[in-house]
Design an enzyme around this catalytic site. Sequence first.
Site, PDB file in Angstrom:
ATOM      1  N   ASP A  69       0.828  -1.206   0.000  1.00  0.00           N
ATOM      2  CA  ASP A  69       0.000   0.000   0.000  1.00  0.00           C
ATOM      3  C   ASP A  69       0.864   1.259   0.000  1.00  0.00           C
ATOM      4  OD1 ASP A  69       0.934  -0.373   2.620  1.00  0.00           O
ATOM      5  OD2 ASP A  69      -1.022  -0.955   3.386  1.00  0.00           O
ATOM      6  N   ASN A 138      -7.520  -3.438  14.658  1.00  0.00           N
ATOM      7  CA  ASN A 138      -8.914  -3.617  14.235  1.00  0.00           C
ATOM      8  C   ASN A 138      -9.080  -4.768  13.240  1.00  0.00           C
ATOM      9  OD1 ASN A 138      -7.828  -2.612  11.885  1.00  0.00           O
ATOM     10  ND2 ASN A 138      -9.262  -0.898  11.659  1.00  0.00           N
ATOM     11  N   HIS A 140      -7.364  -5.189  10.386  1.00  0.00           N
ATOM     12  CA  HIS A 140      -7.058  -4.940   8.969  1.00  0.00           C
ATOM     13  C   HIS A 140      -5.750  -5.625   8.573  1.00  0.00           C
ATOM     14  CE1 HIS A 140      -4.742  -0.877   9.742  1.00  0.00           C
ATOM     15  NE2 HIS A 140      -3.930  -1.887   9.831  1.00  0.00           N
ATOM     16  N   GLU A 145      -9.750  -2.077   5.739  1.00  0.00           N
ATOM     17  CA  GLU A 145     -10.385  -1.824   7.026  1.00  0.00           C
ATOM     18  C   GLU A 145     -11.644  -2.679   7.165  1.00  0.00           C
ATOM     19  OE1 GLU A 145      -8.537  -0.301   8.909  1.00  0.00           O
ATOM     20  OE2 GLU A 145      -7.836   1.668   8.204  1.00  0.00           O
TER      21      GLU A 145
HETATM   22  P1  PGA Z   1       2.241  -2.353  12.987  1.00  0.00           P
HETATM   23  O1  PGA Z   1       1.032  -2.088  12.006  1.00  0.00           O
HETATM   24  O2  PGA Z   1       3.050  -3.457  12.366  1.00  0.00           O
HETATM   25  O3  PGA Z   1       3.000  -1.073  13.032  1.00  0.00           O
HETATM   26  O4  PGA Z   1       1.675  -2.756  14.305  1.00  0.00           O
HETATM   27  C1  PGA Z   1       0.372  -3.170  11.445  1.00  0.00           C
HETATM   28  C2  PGA Z   1      -0.821  -2.702  10.647  1.00  0.00           C
HETATM   29  O5  PGA Z   1      -1.478  -1.733  11.035  1.00  0.00           O
HETATM   30  O6  PGA Z   1      -1.138  -3.350   9.636  1.00  0.00           O
END
Ligand code: PGA
Length: 265
Positions: A69, A138, A140, A145
């Site tokens: 992304d 959450n 995702h 999302e």
């Molecule tokens: P993080 O983020 O590895 O910084 O915890 C993961 C994500 O939000 O996909």
Amino acid sequence: MEIIIVADADEGARIVADQFEQIVREAGSTGATLGLATGSSPLPAYRELIRRHRHEGLSFAACRAFLLDEYVGLPAGHEQSYHRFIRDNFVSGIDIDDAAVISPDGTADDPAVEAARYDAGIGAAGGVDLQILGIGSNGHIAFNEPGSSLASRTRPVVLAESTIADNSRYFETREDVPVQAISQGLGTIGEARRIVLTASGQNKAEAIAQMAEGAVSARWPATSLQLHPEVTVVVDEAAASRLELADYYRHTRRIVDHHTGTGHS
Ligand code: PGA
């Protein structure tokens, strides 16, 4: 889905790095296509792969890579762009060709056109051999999302409020966090031939439990991974703390290690 509960970040990094090393060595001079993630979760594995490159001769020279992304509105050179993040935290430490590390253009005039072009580019390159993923609190994966279609393709998405809050740690103020991104879809990610997801910490525990043991649903987008035949999940004790079947996963690992003699400890 194979769930591996590890004692610490070093053990997790070694297991994730082993998967990359196997894919890269198997592909040989043809070169593997790697799916790379940003965020903090993959960093220990990236550091371990840089170490293996420097000290054990692991070469990525023939590989290519696609990012999951990119923020809409951030140019490639912006210090918080994912284009830049992956270079600062991984790509600059290995011998992959910089031009072969591809990400969506967050400044494209029409993000939907750019997203479709990017999605087609992954297919034209023959698809991703190994995709590494983190997971949001959450549920995702990439920026899919809650509410994302399980069949979604790469597309412009709006970030959830909780994601903006989580990611504001990288920006000066919360208002500086972009509110949109171009993200590979759940359908796109599901086409990778192998997937390894890694997570640590208590704030990921519910998302991990839903992902592995909850009903497949757009409410918890990572549950789409239950439909994929080759997923390995590497989690620490805190991230594993809400798994109802944790004892079974530990038992499975003991038996598998005993029979293969791999003896991870
Ligand atoms: P993080 O983020 O590895 O910084 O915890 C993961 C994500 O939000 O996909």
